[in-house]
Scaffold this active site. Structure first.
Site, PDB file in Angstrom:
ATOM      1  N   ASP A  33      16.722 -10.607  -2.861  1.00 44.27           N
ATOM      2  CA  ASP A  33      18.016 -10.265  -3.442  1.00 44.27           C
ATOM      3  C   ASP A  33      18.478  -8.869  -3.035  1.00 44.27           C
ATOM      4  O   ASP A  33      19.681  -8.586  -3.009  1.00 44.27           O
ATOM      5  CB  ASP A  33      17.972 -10.385  -4.965  1.00 44.27           C
ATOM      6  CG  ASP A  33      18.090 -11.824  -5.458  1.00 44.27           C
ATOM      7  OD1 ASP A  33      18.340 -12.717  -4.625  1.00 44.27           O
ATOM      8  OD2 ASP A  33      17.938 -12.056  -6.670  1.00 44.27           O
TER       9      ASP A  33
ATOM     10  N   GLU B 136      -5.820 -12.242   6.312  1.00 43.11           N
ATOM     11  CA  GLU B 136      -6.596 -11.010   6.183  1.00 43.11           C
ATOM     12  C   GLU B 136      -8.018 -11.239   5.700  1.00 43.11           C
ATOM     13  O   GLU B 136      -8.699 -10.283   5.318  1.00 43.11           O
ATOM     14  CB  GLU B 136      -5.897 -10.054   5.215  1.00 43.11           C
ATOM     15  CG  GLU B 136      -4.470  -9.721   5.584  1.00 43.11           C
ATOM     16  CD  GLU B 136      -3.847  -8.745   4.611  1.00 43.11           C
ATOM     17  OE1 GLU B 136      -4.128  -7.539   4.741  1.00 43.11           O
ATOM     18  OE2 GLU B 136      -3.097  -9.195   3.722  1.00 43.11           O
TER      19      GLU B 136
ATOM     20  N   HIS C  82       0.804  -1.221   0.000  1.00 42.45           N
ATOM     21  CA  HIS C  82       0.000   0.000   0.000  1.00 42.45           C
ATOM     22  C   HIS C  82       0.838   1.273   0.000  1.00 42.45           C
ATOM     23  O   HIS C  82       0.283   2.365  -0.070  1.00 42.45           O
ATOM     24  CB  HIS C  82      -0.952   0.002   1.196  1.00 42.45           C
ATOM     25  CG  HIS C  82      -2.025  -1.040   1.135  1.00 42.45           C
ATOM     26  ND1 HIS C  82      -2.971  -1.070   0.146  1.00 42.45           N
ATOM     27  CD2 HIS C  82      -2.264  -2.113   1.925  1.00 42.45           C
ATOM     28  CE1 HIS C  82      -3.786  -2.105   0.336  1.00 42.45           C
ATOM     29  NE2 HIS C  82      -3.376  -2.763   1.410  1.00 42.45           N
TER      30      HIS C  82
ATOM     31  N   ASP D  22      -8.573  -5.571   6.379  1.00 36.89           N
ATOM     32  CA  ASP D  22      -9.114  -6.403   5.303  1.00 36.89           C
ATOM     33  C   ASP D  22      -9.976  -7.528   5.849  1.00 36.89           C
ATOM     34  O   ASP D  22     -10.948  -7.943   5.207  1.00 36.89           O
ATOM     35  CB  ASP D  22      -7.973  -6.971   4.449  1.00 36.89           C
ATOM     36  CG  ASP D  22      -7.457  -5.965   3.436  1.00 36.89           C
ATOM     37  OD1 ASP D  22      -8.264  -5.454   2.638  1.00 36.89           O
ATOM     38  OD2 ASP D  22      -6.261  -5.678   3.438  1.00 36.89           O
TER      39      ASP D  22
ATOM     40  N   ARG E  57       7.114  -5.831   3.406  1.00 41.42           N
ATOM     41  CA  ARG E  57       5.908  -6.494   2.910  1.00 41.42           C
ATOM     42  C   ARG E  57       5.863  -6.348   1.400  1.00 41.42           C
ATOM     43  O   ARG E  57       5.808  -5.235   0.873  1.00 41.42           O
ATOM     44  CB  ARG E  57       4.634  -5.902   3.533  1.00 41.42           C
ATOM     45  CG  ARG E  57       3.394  -6.662   3.049  1.00 41.42           C
ATOM     46  CD  ARG E  57       2.144  -6.353   3.841  1.00 41.42           C
ATOM     47  NE  ARG E  57       1.645  -5.013   3.609  1.00 41.42           N
ATOM     48  CZ  ARG E  57       0.451  -4.581   4.041  1.00 41.42           C
ATOM     49  NH1 ARG E  57      -0.321  -5.393   4.748  1.00 41.42           N
ATOM     50  NH2 ARG E  57       0.057  -3.353   3.808  1.00 41.42           N
TER      51      ARG E  57
END
Length: 267
Positions: A89, A154, A50, A180, A75
């Site tokens: 990575d 969620e 988000h 959510d 996240r």
């Protein structure tokens, strides 16, 4: 040259004698992330789902946060093998994968964090910050020990499957997202609705029964206190953008008369 990587979020939780308290870095700003990192909190979540974060901005935030005694998590935007590989990575050791609603989805997230034959992570350690360009001895052989995976429940399906999700080998901890979850249960914007809270509590119980750590997002201090009392092992209690929004509004309320604020709002 031999280098050692920092301990993971999994390690921090295992060593903790209290719930670990963290916040979100959503602005995409390395400067804001550095301010957050010096707060004294235990962990900081850099959000690609988000927040306006790219691989480049996440990389810089990981670099600036590394100077502080706080555990950074990233996240990713979705449970996507390529996205997870790229973030790993960059040198992210702690990944949160959102919207995990089944054991199969949890197993896919685990596979994305592990090299073959245990998983499907692409091999690029010589090219990547994760292994410090092959300066971390034995990284390919024990790469999974350097990565901690949190999956996020969620929705109602995830709550129902919480026991199976938590039991997946390679899932280190579970994070519950009440916003959510509330929407999926028909209570959009009502994160503290009794049925939503009950679903969070049921998830806590299922995850703990599987022997895993569980956390939750709770920006309302009263809700946060209640979840800690219910057994949350880690908790997110704020976000940089939300803190700035509320603090700037408080300044306006303190120094600008109500009539002046109404006039500005009409522009």
């Amino acid at each position: 040259m031999s280098l050692r990587l920092t301990s993971t979020f999994r390690d921090a939780l295992a060593a903790a004698s209290r719930p670990l308290v963290g916040m979100w870095a959503c602005s995409g700003s390395p400067l804001m992330a550095e301010v957050d990192a010096g707060s004294g909190l235990d962990w900081l979540l850099i959000d690609m789902e988000h927040g306006p974060n790219s691989l480049e901005s996440v990389l810089v935030q990981l670099q600036v946060v590394a100077a502080y005694p706080i555990t950074p998590l990233v996240r990713v935007a979705s449970n996507d093998t390529v996205a997870i590989k790229q973030v790993l990575d960059l040198g992210a050791q702690n990944i949160i994968v959102p919207m995990v609603g089944s054991g199969d989805e949890a197993r896919a997230a685990v596979a994305a964090t592990r090299y073959p034959p245990e998983g499907v992570r692409g091999v690029g350690s010589a090219l990547a910050r994760s292994a410090r360009w092959n300066r971390v001895d034995g990284y390919l052989g024990d790469g999974s020990s350097h990565v901690s995976l949190t999956v996020q429940i969620e929705n109602g399906a995830g709550v129902d499957a919480a026991a199976e999700i938590a039991a997946v080998d390679g899932v280190d901890q579970v994070f519950v997202g009440p916003s959510d979850l509330a929407a999926s249960l028909g209570y959009l914007g009502q994160q503290t609705h009794p049925e939503v809270v009950d679903a969070v509590h049921r998830t806590f119980a299922a995850v703990h029964a599987a022997g895993k750590k569980v956390g939750v997002n709770a920006f309302d201090p009263a809700a946060a206190d209640a979840y800690v009392a219910q057994g949350a092992d880690f908790i997110a209690v704020g976000a940089d953008v939300a803190l700035l929004a509320r603090a700037s509004e408080a300044l306006a309320a303190r120094f600008i008369p109500t009539s002046g604020r109404a006039e500005r709002a009409s522009y």
